[in-house]
Design a protein around this motif. Structure first.
Motif, PDB file in Angstrom:
ATOM      1  N   ALA A   1       0.835  -1.207   0.000  1.00  9.53           N
ATOM      2  CA  ALA A   1       0.000   0.000   0.000  1.00  9.53           C
ATOM      3  C   ALA A   1       0.869   1.257   0.000  1.00  9.53           C
ATOM      4  O   ALA A   1       0.595   2.219  -0.733  1.00  9.53           O
ATOM      5  CB  ALA A   1      -0.929  -0.006   1.209  1.00  9.53           C
ATOM      6  N   ILE A   2       1.943   1.245   0.787  1.00  3.58           N
ATOM      7  CA  ILE A   2       2.845   2.397   0.834  1.00  3.58           C
ATOM      8  C   ILE A   2       3.547   2.576  -0.508  1.00  3.58           C
ATOM      9  O   ILE A   2       3.646   3.680  -1.041  1.00  3.58           O
ATOM     10  CB  ILE A   2       3.873   2.239   1.984  1.00  3.58           C
ATOM     11  CG1 ILE A   2       3.139   2.335   3.331  1.00  3.58           C
ATOM     12  CG2 ILE A   2       4.973   3.283   1.882  1.00  3.58           C
ATOM     13  CD1 ILE A   2       3.991   1.945   4.519  1.00  3.58           C
TER      14      ILE A   2
ATOM     15  N   SER B   1       2.482   1.571  -3.443  1.00  2.00           N
ATOM     16  CA  SER B   1       1.492   1.986  -4.422  1.00  2.00           C
ATOM     17  C   SER B   1       1.194   3.478  -4.295  1.00  2.00           C
ATOM     18  O   SER B   1       1.099   4.193  -5.292  1.00  2.00           O
ATOM     19  CB  SER B   1       0.216   1.174  -4.229  1.00  2.00           C
ATOM     20  OG  SER B   1      -0.772   1.612  -5.114  1.00  2.00           O
ATOM     21  N   ASP B   2       1.053   3.952  -3.068  1.00  4.52           N
ATOM     22  CA  ASP B   2       0.785   5.371  -2.832  1.00  4.52           C
ATOM     23  C   ASP B   2       1.957   6.230  -3.303  1.00  4.52           C
ATOM     24  O   ASP B   2       1.771   7.271  -3.929  1.00  4.52           O
ATOM     25  CB  ASP B   2       0.496   5.603  -1.359  1.00  4.52           C
ATOM     26  CG  ASP B   2       0.018   7.014  -1.091  1.00  4.52           C
ATOM     27  OD1 ASP B   2      -0.844   7.504  -1.852  1.00  4.52           O
ATOM     28  OD2 ASP B   2       0.523   7.629  -0.129  1.00  4.52           O
TER      29      ASP B   2
ATOM     30  N   HIS C   1       2.010   6.302  -7.106  1.00  2.88           N
ATOM     31  CA  HIS C   1       0.927   7.165  -7.587  1.00  2.88           C
ATOM     32  C   HIS C   1       1.320   8.637  -7.452  1.00  2.88           C
ATOM     33  O   HIS C   1       1.109   9.433  -8.382  1.00  2.88           O
ATOM     34  CB  HIS C   1      -0.360   6.881  -6.812  1.00  2.88           C
ATOM     35  CG  HIS C   1      -1.485   7.777  -7.190  1.00  2.88           C
ATOM     36  ND1 HIS C   1      -2.139   7.675  -8.402  1.00  2.88           N
ATOM     37  CD2 HIS C   1      -2.051   8.818  -6.530  1.00  2.88           C
ATOM     38  CE1 HIS C   1      -3.062   8.606  -8.468  1.00  2.88           C
ATOM     39  NE2 HIS C   1      -3.031   9.318  -7.343  1.00  2.88           N
ATOM     40  N   SER C   2       1.912   9.007  -6.312  1.00  4.74           N
ATOM     41  CA  SER C   2       2.325  10.398  -6.097  1.00  4.74           C
ATOM     42  C   SER C   2       3.382  10.839  -7.104  1.00  4.74           C
ATOM     43  O   SER C   2       3.331  11.955  -7.626  1.00  4.74           O
ATOM     44  CB  SER C   2       2.866  10.578  -4.676  1.00  4.74           C
ATOM     45  OG  SER C   2       1.872  10.323  -3.729  1.00  4.74           O
TER      46      SER C   2
END
Length: 108
Positions: A19-20, A22-23, A26-27
């Motif tokens: 999740a980290i 992926s975030d 994305h950023s």
């Protein structure tokens, strides 16, 4: 990202790490898409160091004198010089001159 430390997560933390990651991805993609992504410039010290290492007249004193003004780079050089790959006799060096001597300065 195996180099990141997530000691505060539970032992089975793969879903948190994904999740980290992926975030973060994305950023970065969003910043690049909207032309807001900037990369830091190479510090002048590294450019000068590169020139010194290519000059056959350069001495370890020249390199050490350059590096002494950059504490972060100096700490990284000393850490590398004390690593198992360069410190085979297990003699810890504490100064930049010894570290540069141990690592060498010439590039090809």
């Amino acid at each position: 990202m195996p180099h990141l430390s997530f000691f505060w997560l539970e032992a089975n933390n793969h879903h948190h790490i994904r999740a980290i990651q992926s975030d973060l991805c994305h950023s970065i993609k969003q910043a690049a898409r909207y032309n807001r992504l900037t990369l830091p410039s190479i510090p002048e010290t590294l450019l000068t160091l590169n020139r010194l290492c290519e000059d056959p007249e350069t001495t370890v004193h020249d390199v050490a004198n350059l590096l002494i003004d950059d504490p972060v780079l100096t700490a990284n050089i000393i850490r590398a010089a004390n690593s198992a790959i360069f410190n085979r006799r297990n003699i810890i060096c504490h100064d930049i001159l010894t570290a540069v001597s141990r690592l060498g300065i010439y590039s090809n």
